[in-house]
Design an enzyme around this catalytic site. Structure first.
Site, PDB file in Angstrom:
ATOM      1  N   SER A 298       0.795  -1.219  -0.038  1.00  0.00           N
ATOM      2  CA  SER A 298      -0.181  -0.155  -0.100  1.00  0.00           C
ATOM      3  C   SER A 298       0.796   1.235  -0.201  1.00  0.00           C
ATOM      4  O   SER A 298       1.813   1.334   0.504  1.00  0.00           O
ATOM      5  CB  SER A 298      -1.014  -0.005   1.179  1.00  0.00           C
ATOM      6  OG  SER A 298      -1.710  -0.796   1.232  1.00  0.00           O
ATOM      7  N   HIS A 364      -7.016   0.016   6.441  1.00  0.00           N
ATOM      8  CA  HIS A 364      -6.619  -1.340   6.554  1.00  0.00           C
ATOM      9  C   HIS A 364      -6.763  -1.831   8.286  1.00  0.00           C
ATOM     10  O   HIS A 364      -6.862  -3.069   8.400  1.00  0.00           O
ATOM     11  CB  HIS A 364      -5.224  -1.664   6.076  1.00  0.00           C
ATOM     12  CG  HIS A 364      -5.404  -1.650   4.517  1.00  0.00           C
ATOM     13  ND1 HIS A 364      -5.874  -2.485   3.851  1.00  0.00           N
ATOM     14  CD2 HIS A 364      -4.674  -0.980   3.557  1.00  0.00           C
ATOM     15  CE1 HIS A 364      -5.869  -2.302   2.350  1.00  0.00           C
ATOM     16  NE2 HIS A 364      -5.113  -1.270   2.327  1.00  0.00           N
TER      17      HIS A 364
END
Length: 436
Positions: A298, A364
């Protein structure tokens, strides 16, 4: 779906003559307040659909100034009917039964919600409502008083696009071209350069999944790109390398979620991603029992801004001021450890209202992932350099610990992280911060 849209169009056509007769003139010349008022009071299906079409058609012809007037109209002319609400409250206080409680709830709903709900009756009404909200979002920063209007749009869209209505589809090279084109258009993390690049991302060692809605059958709402690899991946360049050797899916042990893109700006704030990741993990486990690790690769989109505000004068980062520092091998070697440590600080300790500053981290960690690893030179593209100083992050979804990680994050704001990240935090203690 095509039949249904044709059916709606035929109903609208049947109602247009009724509409012109009711208004005593061509409906196209009617003002928006009149049309919206008629829209929420009309009960007939044909006339109601025709009114919805008239409102939508009129809005589509608006320029930016007229759109602002439209939203001001929704705010001021179609708010809650306070007299009706007060009357319902008084009735409930005298007789607090379920029926009177329901009457209070109905009276507390703004009339603009009814307008938006009725606009959805028009053919392609859902698409139009999403587009209208996208226009509204552009205005909110300079016109924050319109927030109640946006709240109503968001409430309705969240109910129309709840998980029960969404369909998960796997996207591959056999998917219709009009959908594939939209992947190229909507990719928001790592730009898809061309059709060859897209084909690589849909190869045998890759997976792509998207959520769709029945009202928008050819429009992905959100999609995720997955790489099947061995071990944690730390570089997106390596994942997207056209010349890299393909791995047989049955030999992979790790699924790397390296790009998640929301496609519809008008659906901002409507949560899809948490459902998407969990369902894709389930799909992958059913298909490939050999996969044991599920992780993201990410971006850290807010890191560079935070760095500039808080550590711009740190001696160890002097080379970062040079526009071409990424091409300087000495600078790369000198700054890697420092930037990785500061990134750990940014992700773990820097918070606002008890939650991490970084939006990707919030997403997340809120889903129950663990901050696993910070990767120096993970993304050396111009965007990666500008936003996150090349750093990419692995958030690991340990299926046995997702719930406990989620609870720790929600209840105390804890950023669950690995020992490797803890080492980076300890190393950051040796860096002298520079105050603004």
């Amino acid at each position: 779906m095509t039949f249904f849209r044709t059916f709606l169009s035929s109903i609208a056509d049947a109602g247009r003559e009724l509409l012109d007769g009711r208004l005593g003139r061509d409906a196209k010349s009617a003002d928006m307040v009149t049309l919206c008022s008629d829209l929420i009071t009309q009960k007939g299906e044909a006339l109601g659909t025709a009114l919805a079409c008239a409102v939508v058609d009129l809005y589509r012809g608006f320029d930016d100034a007229e759109k602002l007037v439209f939203f001001e109209m929704l705010l001021n002319d179609f708010d809650v009917d306070s007299d009706a609400l007060n009357a319902a409250i008084a009735t409930y206080q005298k007789n607090p039964d379920p029926a009177s409680a329901q009457a209070v709830a109905q009276a507390a709903e703004s009339r603009r919600q009814r307008v938006v709900r009725a606009m959805n009756m028009a053919p392609n009404g859902t698409r139009t409502v999403i587009n209208i909200r996208e226009d509204l979002l552009k205005l909110l920063k300079s016109h924050p008083h319109l927030t109640p209007v946006d709240t109503d749009f968001a409430h309705l869209l969240a109910s129309w696009f709840n998980r029960g209505f969404l369909e998960l589809r796997r996207i591959d090279w056999s998917t219709p071209a009009n959908v594939l084109e939209k992947l190229i258009q909507y990719e928001a993390v790592h730009e898809i350069r061309d059709w060859d690049d897209l084909r690589r991302r849909l190869d045998s060692d890759r997976r792509c999944y998207a959520f769709f809605h029945p009202a928008l059958p050819d429009e992905p709402l959100i999609f995720v790109e997955v790489a099947l690899v061995q071990g944690l991946a730390g570089s997106v360049q390596a994942l997207l390398d056209d010349t890299a050797e393909r791995i047989a899916p049955k030999k992979a042990d790790t699924a790397i979620f390296y790009s998640i893109s929301n496609c519809q700006k008008g659906l901002r704030g409507v949560s899809f991603g948490n459902f998407l990741i969990k369902q894709v993990v389930s799909e992958l486990r059913k298909e490939l029992r050999n996969l044991t690790t599920f992780s993201t690769l990410s971006p850290v989109p807010g890191f560079r801004d935070w760095l500039n505000k808080n550590h711009a004068d740190l001696p160890q980062l002097e080379a970062l001021k040079k526009p071409d520092w990424i091409a300087d091998a000495d600078a790369i070697e000198a700054m890697g450890q420092t930037l990785s440590s500061l990134c750990a600080v940014y992700l773990v300790t820097e918070k606002s209202r008890g939650r991490p500053l970084d939006s990707v981290a919030r997403f997340h960690l809120g889903n129950g992932a663990r901050l696993e690893r910070i990767n120096w030179l993970g993304d050396v593209s111009a965007k990666g350099v500008e936003e996150s100083a090349t750093l990419l992050v692995n958030y690991k979804y340990d299926l046995a610990k997702i719930e406990s990680n989620h609870e720790a994050y929600v209840n105390s704001g804890a950023v669950v992280h690995s020992k490797q990240v803890e080492v980076l935090l300890e190393q950051a203690d040796d860096l002298k911060p520079v105050s603004n």
